[in-house]
Write a protein that holds these residues in place. Structure first.
Motif, PDB file in Angstrom:
ATOM      1  N   ASN A  16      -0.985 -10.853  -8.905  1.00 47.91           N
ATOM      2  CA  ASN A  16      -0.684 -11.445  -7.611  1.00 47.91           C
ATOM      3  C   ASN A  16      -1.773 -12.457  -7.254  1.00 47.91           C
ATOM      4  O   ASN A  16      -2.936 -12.089  -7.101  1.00 47.91           O
ATOM      5  N   GLU A  17      -1.432 -13.730  -7.141  1.00 51.76           N
ATOM      6  CA  GLU A  17      -2.430 -14.751  -6.819  1.00 51.76           C
ATOM      7  C   GLU A  17      -2.880 -14.692  -5.362  1.00 51.76           C
ATOM      8  O   GLU A  17      -3.904 -15.276  -5.004  1.00 51.76           O
ATOM      9  N   ALA A  18      -2.120 -13.985  -4.545  1.00 51.96           N
ATOM     10  CA  ALA A  18      -2.468 -13.841  -3.136  1.00 51.96           C
ATOM     11  C   ALA A  18      -2.430 -12.359  -2.764  1.00 51.96           C
ATOM     12  O   ALA A  18      -1.550 -11.917  -2.012  1.00 51.96           O
ATOM     13  N   PRO A  19      -3.354 -11.569  -3.289  1.00 49.52           N
ATOM     14  CA  PRO A  19      -3.327 -10.126  -3.026  1.00 49.52           C
ATOM     15  C   PRO A  19      -3.582  -9.800  -1.558  1.00 49.52           C
ATOM     16  O   PRO A  19      -4.189 -10.577  -0.816  1.00 49.52           O
ATOM     17  N   TYR A  20      -3.117  -8.624  -1.178  1.00 51.28           N
ATOM     18  CA  TYR A  20      -3.297  -8.110   0.178  1.00 51.28           C
ATOM     19  C   TYR A  20      -4.366  -7.023   0.103  1.00 51.28           C
ATOM     20  O   TYR A  20      -4.208  -6.030  -0.617  1.00 51.28           O
ATOM     21  N   ILE A  21      -5.457  -7.205   0.843  1.00 47.01           N
ATOM     22  CA  ILE A  21      -6.626  -6.329   0.754  1.00 47.01           C
ATOM     23  C   ILE A  21      -6.960  -5.799   2.145  1.00 47.01           C
ATOM     24  O   ILE A  21      -6.990  -6.559   3.117  1.00 47.01           O
ATOM     25  N   ILE A  22      -7.215  -4.496   2.227  1.00 45.74           N
ATOM     26  CA  ILE A  22      -7.673  -3.891   3.476  1.00 45.74           C
ATOM     27  C   ILE A  22      -9.085  -3.364   3.258  1.00 45.74           C
ATOM     28  O   ILE A  22      -9.316  -2.528   2.382  1.00 45.74           O
TER      29      ILE A  22
END
Length: 276
Positions: free
Chosen positions: A84-90
């Motif tokens: 994923n080139e635009a990962p979702y990170i918390i």
């Protein structure tokens, strides 16, 4: 002492100091000798500004700033690869934002949610996010918990503030708002970081059925002296969610464990990495 002997001693001291700084220089990539030395002079909770990778970063204490650079950019403990080139990170427990900056360095198009409970630390975090012009980053001055409420928070110092224990016995409680992490796990998450100083037990219990949304997770496990240990339960939560885990000792609290463990604060601290 003869003159030649005195000169040799001075040379030996200079050589020792040179070796020391060469070793330390390697620990903090992106910083110059003089800057490392200058930042180290900021003792305790003395705020300042350090230059890292040629950019100014606000910090709450110098040693904490250097420790984060070593952990994040030398050891790269949170490094991961993603299709994923635009990962979702918390990022829960984002401290002054160096971890957010690291994630955005890895993945410039990443979306990051960053939580920091301590109001003073959150102010520094916000300055660094704005100063580095990091886009697609949302910050919350809240502690993550298993419900939305207001709780007592032991500020301690900027790196060890906790909802559950006054680890440094600072007796400096404040009130903070909390966010229920479960409410944010409503989409696929590439990386979930929980560095929340003892609150991980309640939070992981609450999100156990939502971990199928998470690709990889890091959390620190804190065992609180005198209280029931929950490591086995947390590892079982990971296993049931389909993760394989790796454990590192984060801090050595007992060099001779059979002679007794800590009587207050934490008596065990582990770094736990879990991936699919």
């Amino acid at each position: 002492m003869t003159a030649p002997a005195s000169q040799l001693k001075k040379l030996a001291i200079k050589f020792r100091n040179l070796i020391y700084w060469l070793i330390n220089y390697q620990l903090y990539p992106g910083m110059y000798f003089r800057e490392i030395y200058r930042v180290r002079t900021f003792h305790g909770q003395t705020p300042g500004i350090g230059r890292f990778q040629g950019k100014p970063f606000h910090f709450t204490d110098g040693l904490g700033f250097l420790g984060c650079i070593k952990e994040l950019f030398k050891e790269e403990c949170y490094f991961f690869e993603s299709k994923n080139e635009a990962p979702y990170i918390i990022d829960c427990g984002a401290y002054i934002g160096l971890s957010v900056y690291y994630f955005k360095t890895l993945f410039p198009n990443a979306s990051v949610l960053a939580f920091e409970a301590d109001p003073a630390t959150f102010e520094v975090l916000s300055k660094n996010i704005a100063g580095q012009q990091l886009s697609k980053v949302e910050v919350f001055n809240k502690a993550v918990w298993d419900k939305e409420t207001e709780l007592t928070f032991f500020a301690g110092n900027s790196m060890s503030g906790s909802l559950v224990v006054d680890a440094l016995n600072k007796q400096n409680p404040i009130k903070v708002k909390t966010a229920r992490l479960k409410d944010f796990l409503n989409r696929p998450i590439d990386f979930l970081k929980l560095d929340i100083e003892g609150a991980e037990v309640e939070v992981l219990r609450d999100i156990r059925n939502d971990l199928t949304q998470v690709e990889r997770i890091f959390f620190e496990y804190h065992s609180i002296a005198g209280k029931d240990q929950a490591l086995g339960e947390l590892l079982e939560i990971l296993t049931q969610a389909g993760f394989r885990y790796y454990i590192q000792e984060a801090k050595n609290y007992a060099k001779r464990p059979f002679m007794g463990l800590a009587k207050e604060g934490y008596d065990l601290q582990l770094n736990i990495f879990a991936m699919r």
